[in-house]
Design a protein around this motif. Structure first.
Motif, short mmCIF file in Angstrom:
data_model
loop_
_atom_site.label_atom_id
_atom_site.label_comp_id
_atom_site.label_asym_id
_atom_site.label_seq_id
_atom_site.Cartn_x
_atom_site.Cartn_y
_atom_site.Cartn_z
N THR A 295 67.85 11.37 62.68
CA THR A 295 67.82 12.82 62.86
C THR A 295 68.90 13.29 63.83
OG1 THR A 295 65.43 12.59 62.65
CG2 THR A 295 66.26 14.75 63.27
N ASP A 389 67.24 14.82 53.91
CA ASP A 389 66.53 13.73 54.58
C ASP A 389 65.54 13.13 53.59
OD1 ASP A 389 65.75 11.99 56.52
OD2 ASP A 389 64.55 13.44 57.65
N GLU A 390 65.39 11.83 53.64
CA GLU A 390 64.49 11.13 52.72
C GLU A 390 64.83 11.51 51.29
OE1 GLU A 390 63.04 8.92 54.06
OE2 GLU A 390 62.76 9.56 56.12
N GLY A 543 59.01 10.68 57.92
CA GLY A 543 59.72 11.46 58.92
C GLY A 543 58.98 11.90 60.16
MG MG Z 1 63.57 10.73 59.77
#
Ligand code: MG
Ligand code: ADP
Length: 685
Positions: A295, A389-390, A543
């Protein structure tokens, strides 16, 4: 094989293919002769003669023998029958049994030689025959490897074998050589024509393996060529955003972070910054295990985009994660004058309009959101960087829609589902890959235990101990479908059970059926340390970052896949505290037990991914077809790692050579690229 005349010849032209049969073949996706020739067997039946002494009990084998007794036939009615006779195989007298083939009776003359293929029952000295041939009549199958095709309907195995053989006889000579001579020579590959023939009718195992290797390479090479050619063409376009953020402001931002970046974090930031400064488009995959600290890397990149006068977008798969990331970015970036916006599906209309207007006018610098970001009415003043993200949660299309909202913004894709490098190359051959392997300093490996349900008392004791130390715990219950009432009920029941077990502690509940604000409240209070135990479904799988949580209890753990278990485990061990993962499971299946074993043996995500791949095979590994993973006919991504890397390097080398685009030798490959739409751009979306 490549696009050639054989693609233009209908299967009907093959001798023995009638109009109805042609229709049947269409159902298998076989239209042209080329399609049929590329319809490779999925295995071979081994009719090579063996010595019975080497055949194990229960194994299927082909042996040579002599009939020693008159046959005896029993009929059971409804057309069922059992035919048997004695046969001498080497020094043994065995019983050969045929089911439902009474017509063979008159051919079983004592003294006659016979080859028998069947399953060997050592104790009863009995061979259950599936196939037999008489050497005095000629043996077509004995000694060979027979292809086994996927067939069905009116298409029988025997018909398919015959028809493909006929196609090879009629058209085999027309199979072209697709690969450049230099490559077949370099890798000692057999010619394409020969490979296709041997794929169907290998003389022996070695010949079959050579054919397979050649075809797998061809497939991987052509796939990589497509990706590499596309890259070569777009790289030169220089129509991306050249970010201009000065080093000094980036450095001072990094210096102001609450922790020192790891070496790997610095390395990948450098890689990303280098790409972002180029006028061409960045397309980079950042992979790093859960908790590796991705992050903050995204935060630096987004900051650089803003410092360059552009906007950034961070797209995540869940609302919970969007809120968390928005809070993190606010904390890190607002002191530097950066405005953060949040855009999720549960915003009120009014708030949503405000955010959209803010983006359009450039009042918001960075927006964090779910798929709500890709709705039609969302526009940016100047989108310079898109981070997802992901990413494995998003379809390829969703990503490209977001990308099109800018003028070719740079793209950074982050994943914690650690993909073995070679798989990444295949699936994302168009991307550069950055990897974080190092964990932040002071992290201790997570200790993982596997207990049965009857040890629940001990698990409760464990929770109490961790909370007593000032830490927090997650208790996860499987939720297979967000809409499944039963599963939600499980979570509710578990919550009650935990409240009863810990009347003095604060136990919260989080599942997908709660409203967005309820979810947010539950998550916020857990993150703030106000609740001790969070009972949750997999809504927190990816996350979620609460560093004070040190215990992850997963109920009915056998119902989760390996990568999911690893993701869940990654919710703890995110600070310096010793952390634990307890799997509560009584798996019945072998793979279930295997998964528990893998989890207790390693907490390295790459290793988990590798084992997952082994257990599941690569198709399933990526979940859906949406992943953009190509569907290979011959190549197997788990088994052909090395070949894949070779093919990639060869393809990359070839497309950077100016003569590739000119020499007649490569005309076939160029034509193929053209037909694949390479020159129209956006092929990979
Ligand atoms: Mg993450
Ligand atoms: P992930 O890679 O799983 O997305 P995060 O970015 O959520 O991981 O980081 C996990 C935790 O580690 C966060 O609490 C983050 O603040 C912290 N962290 C990240 N980098 C470092 C570092 N270099 N040193 C110490 N803590 C760090």
């Amino acid at each position: 094989m490549t696009t050639t005349a054989l693609h233009d010849i209908a299967v009907r032209q093959i001798k023995g293919v009638s109009a109805p049969k042609q229709q049947e073949l269409h159902a298998f996706g076989i239209v042209s002769v080329a399609d049929l020739l590329e319809y490779f067997p999925f295995r071979y039946e081994d009719y090579r003669l063996r010595s019975l002494a080497e055949v194990k009990d229960g194994e299927k084998a082909t042996v040579q023998g002599k009939i020693m007794s008159a046959p005896s036939l029993q009929r059971y009615g409804r057309g069922k029958s059992r035919l048997s006779c004695r046969a001498a195989v080497e020094h043994l007298l065995v019983t050969a049994v045929w089911f439902n083939r009474p017509f063979l009776q008159e051919q079983l003359m004592p003294g006659r030689e016979i080859t028998l293929t069947g399953k060997w029952d050592q104790h009863r000295r009995q061979l259950t025959v599936s196939d037999s041939e008489f050497p005095d009549k000629g043996t077509a199958k004995t000694g060979t490897l027979q292809p086994v095709y996927s067939v069905g309907g009116a298409i029988t195995q025997a018909w398919m074998r015959k028809t493909i053989k006929q196609a090879l006889d009629q058209y085999g000579a027309m199979i072209p050589e697709v690969l450049p001579h230099a490559l077949t020579e370099k890798h000692k590959l057999i010619p394409g024509r020969e490979a296709v023939m041997r794929m169907h009718l290998p003389d022996d195992v070695k010949a079959g393996q050579e054919a397979r290797r050649r075809m797998a390479y061809e497939e991987l090479f052509l796939f990589q060529l497509k990706l590499q050619a596309f890259r070569a063409l777009t790289r030169d376009k220089m129509d991306g955003v050249a970010h201009t953020a000065d080093n000094e402001s980036i450095r001072s931002f990094v210096a102001g972070l609450p922790f020192e970046l790891t070496g790997d974090q610095k390395k990948v930031i450098n890689e990303i910054m280098y790409d972002m400064r180029q006028p061409s488009c960045m397309n980079r995959l950042l992979q790093g295990d859960v908790g590796a600290g991705k992050t903050v890397v995204a935060a630096v990149a987004l900051y650089a985009a803003v410092k360059s006068g552009h906007q950034g977008a961070l797209m995540v798969p869940t609302e919970i994660l969007a809120e968390q990331h928005a809070r993190t970015l606010e904390r890190l970036l607002e002191p530097h004058g950066v405005q953060i916006g949040l855009l999720t599906g549960s915003l009120t209309d009014r708030k949503r309009r405000d955010v959209i207007a803010g983006l359009q006018m450039g009042l918001i610098d960075i927006v964090v959101g779910t798929h709500a970001l890709i709705q039609e009415d969302v526009f940016f003043r100047s989108l310079g960087l898109v981070v997802t993200d992901e990413q494995h949660r998003f379809g390829v299309n969703q990503r490209s829609i977001l990308r099109r909202k800018g003028m070719n913004p740079d793209v950074l894709t982050m994943t914690a589902t650690p993909i073995p490098r070679t798989l990444a190359i295949t699936a994302f051959g168009d991307m550069d890959v950055s990897t974080i392997r190092e964990r932040p300093q002071g992290r201790k490996p997570i200790k993982t235990y596997w207990v049965k349900h009857d040890a629940m008392d001990r698990v409760l004791g464990f929770i109490r101990r961790e909370v007593g130390e000032g830490r927090q715990a997650y208790v996860i219950t499987p939720l297979i479908e967000e809409s499944d009432k039963l599963d939600v009920q499980n979570a509710i029941d578990l919550h009650v059970q935990m409240q009863q077990a810990f009347p003095d502690l604060r136990v919260a509940l989080l599942h997908g059926r709660l409203s967005a604000s309820e979810k947010e409240a539950a998550m916020r209070s857990f993150a703030a340390g106000e609740t001790h135990v969070l009972v949750a479904t997999t809504v927190i799988e990816v996350g979620v970052d609460v560093p004070n949580a040190t215990l992850m209890v997963i109920m009915d753990a056998e119902r989760f896949g390996l990568s999911q278990l690893h993701q869940l485990r990654g919710r703890v061990g995110r600070a310096g505290y010793q952390s634990y993962c307890v799997l509560v499971a009584d798996p019945k299946s072998e793979t279930g037990q295997e998964r528990m074993a893998v989890m207790t043996e390693t907490d390295d995500g790459f290793e988990v991914a590798r084992r997952d791949l082994e257990l599941r095979g690569p198709g399933d590994f990526f979940g859906t077809k949406q992943s953009g993973l190509p569907d290979f006919k011959v190549a197997d991504m788990a088994a052909d790692f090395a070949l894949l890397e070779t093919a990639r390097d060869d393809a990359a080398e070839l497309v950077t050579r100016p003569d590739f685009w000119q020499l007649p030798e490569y005309a076939g490959l160029r034509l193929r690229l053209e037909r694949e739409g390479i020159f129209q751009g956006d092929l990979l979306d």
